[in-house]
Scaffold this active site. Structure first.
Site, PDB file in Angstrom:
ATOM      1  N   ARG A 167      19.760  -3.116   2.485  1.00 13.37           N
ATOM      2  CA  ARG A 167      18.720  -3.930   2.196  1.00 13.37           C
ATOM      3  C   ARG A 167      18.177  -5.175   2.998  1.00 13.37           C
ATOM      4  NH1 ARG A 167      19.390  -7.600  -1.652  1.00 13.37           N
ATOM      5  NH2 ARG A 167      21.054  -6.289  -2.708  1.00 13.37           N
TER       6      ARG A 167
ATOM      7  N   TYR B  96      -9.579  -3.028   1.892  1.00  9.96           N
ATOM      8  CA  TYR B  96      -9.043  -1.842   1.167  1.00  9.96           C
ATOM      9  C   TYR B  96      -8.923  -2.235  -0.296  1.00  9.96           C
ATOM     10  CZ  TYR B  96      -5.459   1.173  -0.835  1.00  9.96           C
ATOM     11  OH  TYR B  96      -4.838   2.029  -1.597  1.00  9.96           O
TER      12      TYR B  96
ATOM     13  N   ASP C 124      -5.339  -7.382   8.782  1.00  6.97           N
ATOM     14  CA  ASP C 124      -4.779  -6.002   8.568  1.00  6.97           C
ATOM     15  C   ASP C 124      -5.255  -5.195   9.783  1.00  6.97           C
ATOM     16  OD1 ASP C 124      -4.494  -3.535   7.744  1.00  6.97           O
ATOM     17  OD2 ASP C 124      -4.954  -3.911   5.462  1.00  6.97           O
TER      18      ASP C 124
ATOM     19  N   LYS D 290      -0.770   5.016   8.087  1.00  6.52           N
ATOM     20  CA  LYS D 290      -1.964   5.418   8.870  1.00  6.52           C
ATOM     21  C   LYS D 290      -1.639   6.190  10.266  1.00  6.52           C
ATOM     22  CE  LYS D 290      -3.175   4.093   4.637  1.00  6.52           C
ATOM     23  NZ  LYS D 290      -3.058   5.114   3.638  1.00  6.52           N
TER      24      LYS D 290
HETATM   25  O1  P1T Z   1      -1.072   3.010   1.280  1.00  4.43           O
HETATM   26  P1  P1T Z   1      -0.354   1.688   1.714  1.00  4.43           P
HETATM   27  O2  P1T Z   1       0.611   2.062   2.998  1.00  4.43           O
HETATM   28  O3  P1T Z   1       0.508   0.841   0.778  1.00  4.43           O
HETATM   29  O4  P1T Z   1      -1.381   0.860   2.567  1.00  4.43           O
HETATM   30  C1  P1T Z   1      -2.294   0.058   1.842  1.00  4.43           C
HETATM   31  C2  P1T Z   1      -3.521  -0.208   2.997  1.00  4.43           C
HETATM   32  C3  P1T Z   1      -3.597  -1.512   3.557  1.00  4.43           C
HETATM   33  N1  P1T Z   1      -4.475  -1.624   4.455  1.00  4.43           N
HETATM   34  C4  P1T Z   1      -5.477  -1.021   4.439  1.00  4.43           C
HETATM   35  C5  P1T Z   1      -6.686  -1.413   5.658  1.00  4.43           C
HETATM   36  C6  P1T Z   1      -5.247   0.432   3.950  1.00  4.43           C
HETATM   37  O5  P1T Z   1      -6.245   1.379   4.429  1.00  4.43           O
HETATM   38  C7  P1T Z   1      -4.459   0.674   3.198  1.00  4.43           C
HETATM   39  C8  P1T Z   1      -4.367   1.922   2.454  1.00  4.43           C
HETATM   40  N2  P1T Z   1      -5.743   2.620   2.332  1.00  4.43           N
HETATM   41  C9  P1T Z   1      -5.704   3.889   1.753  1.00  4.43           C
HETATM   42  C10 P1T Z   1      -4.617   4.703   1.360  1.00  4.43           C
HETATM   43  C11 P1T Z   1      -7.008   4.440   1.903  1.00  4.43           C
HETATM   44  O6  P1T Z   1      -7.111   5.785   1.453  1.00  4.43           O
HETATM   45  O7  P1T Z   1      -7.968   3.727   2.213  1.00  4.43           O
END
Ligand code: P1T
Length: 412
Positions: free
Chosen positions: A80, A133, A205, A230
């Protein structure tokens, strides 16, 4: 931080860890810096001294033998609080962003939450871009609002709006560029200038750009967050997040939260992400080329009222994007001339391009943000239009993608 250190010790631990993460970008024997792709493949890990393993082992061990009481053998104590596979991922992303420190999380949202928890206390204020997002907005608008954090929403493409929204208690400015899902562009250096001497941290971000296309720390940002789910992972097979920074105090707090709250990735997830990053450069080149072709194709179709893609010369952020990015990315959004009905129908008409949330994988996806990823922003300043469809352009054969788009539009 190790399992038994207190929060107050975390700064000391961070300094020790700094040696692990500092200056990760590699050079050749003459001191010439290696390029992006070389760093993506080599920066996070050297072949194992004992076995010569070319790839970082997936260290499934939860705990690590100690040479004496509280004498750690290789710097690791309990997974952890630190795991060698996770470290390889953190070092790689830090190197690619030109950061001293990188910390990995179990998802992008866990990474976002860690940054917000480090920087905000009840009564504090943050500034959020008016396109982001939906999950980021939802977290701020629920958990953090209930905790007594105040949020101003502004158009970050206009740095004057950020300067005007600053308060003494403003602790951070959170922006995306390009934004999700409207593909807005913010001049990161101009926002850093607008903050001037104000102590608020600038957080970017960088998920939509990836480190291959944009490095916000070099443009004046303090902290960069990625949903590695992504482009970094790149294959739609692993959820994760990373935060990088050069700020030792912030990193010390992030390190504390990794061990203290425990939203860390498992070693298998860290490995999949690390493996994906090795091909980030070649994937992004194809992603960008395909997206440009898709955007130009869609701009010529009568069903489409507007194509939102920073690579098109008429995009309002085109000049800024050309300056601060190495390519325009692979997210393309379109607004349908006929409103919501054809937008929804189009989402169901494509055959090769899959209707699904998320983005950044090798396969093309599309979605309806107002009813899917950004549904939680309905009725807020971040509400997205219902005639909007967002396409994550993958790296398939471009003729096949254009053929699928053609049949989907023809069938409306
Ligand atoms: O899904 P996650 O790994 O928790 O990430 C969140 C997140 C944060 N910032 C941006 C710009 C994002 O696009 C996302 C997640 N977005 C999607 C799941 C989507 O379909 O837009």
């Amino acid at each position: 931080m190790t399992e038994h250190e207190t929060r107050a010790d975390a700064g000391t631990a961070a300094r020790r860890e700094a040696a692990l993460h500092a200056e990760r970008r590699l050079t050749d024997a003459t001191g010439r810096p290696f390029g992006f792709d070389t760093n993506a493949i080599h920066a996070g890990y050297e072949p194992d001294a004992q076995t010569g393993a070319i790839n970082v082992p997936i260290y499934t061990s939860t705990t690590f033998a100690q040479d004496g009481v509280a004498q750690l053998r290789g710097g690791f104590e309990y997974s952890r609080c630190g795991n060698p596979t996770v470290t390889a991922l953190e070092q790689t992303v830090a190197a690619l962003e030109g950061a001293r420190f990188g910390r990995a999380w179990g998802s992008g949202m866990a990474a976002t939450d860690a940054v917000l928890r480090v920087l905000l206390r009840p009564g504090d204020h943050l500034i959020l871009g008016n396109d982001a997002y939906g999950g980021t907005f939802r977290l701020i608008d629920t958990t953090y609002r209930e905790w007594g954090v105040h949020c101003s929403v502004v158009d970050t493409a206009d740095p004057a709006q950020i300067a005007a929204a600053l308060r003494p208690e403003t602790k951070l400015v959170w922006l995306e560029t390009p934004t999700n899902p409207l593909l807005g562009i913010t001049d990161i250096a101009a926002v850093a200038d607008a903050l001037g001497e104000h102590p608020a941290k600038l957080v970017v971000d960088n998920t939509f750009a990836s480190p291959y296309l944009q490095n916000p720390l070099a443009l004046g940002a303090d902290i960069v967050m990625h949903s590695t789910t992504k482009y970094l992972g790149g294959h739609s097979d692993v959820v994760g997040g990373v935060v990088v920074t050069n700020d030792e105090d912030v990193d010390g707090e992030l390190l504390f939260l990794q061990g203290g709250a425990g939203a860390v990735p498992g070693p298998m997830d860290a490995y999949l992400t690390y493996r994906g990053i090795k091909t980030l450069g070649v994937r992004m080149d194809r992603h960008c080329a395909n997206a440009q072709a898709v955007a130009e194709f869609l701009a010529g179709r009568p069903e489409i009222a507007q194509v939102l893609y920073p690579g098109l010369p008429d995009h309002p952020g085109h000049a800024v994007a050309a300056r601060q990015m190495r390519g325009f990315g692979a997210m393309v959004s379109v607004r349908f001339a006929g409103g919501e009905a054809p937008a929804l129908q189009f989402c169901e008409n494509t055959r090769l391009i899959c209707l699904a949330e998320s983005l950044g994988g090798v396969e093309s996806l599309l979605e309806h943000p107002a009813k899917m990823t950004h549904q939680s922003a309905a009725g807020s300043a971040l509400e997205v239009p219902d005639d909007l469809v967002r396409i994550s352009v993958g790296i398939e054969n471009i003729d096949d993608l254009l053929a699928d788009l053609t049949q989907a539009l023809d069938a409306l």
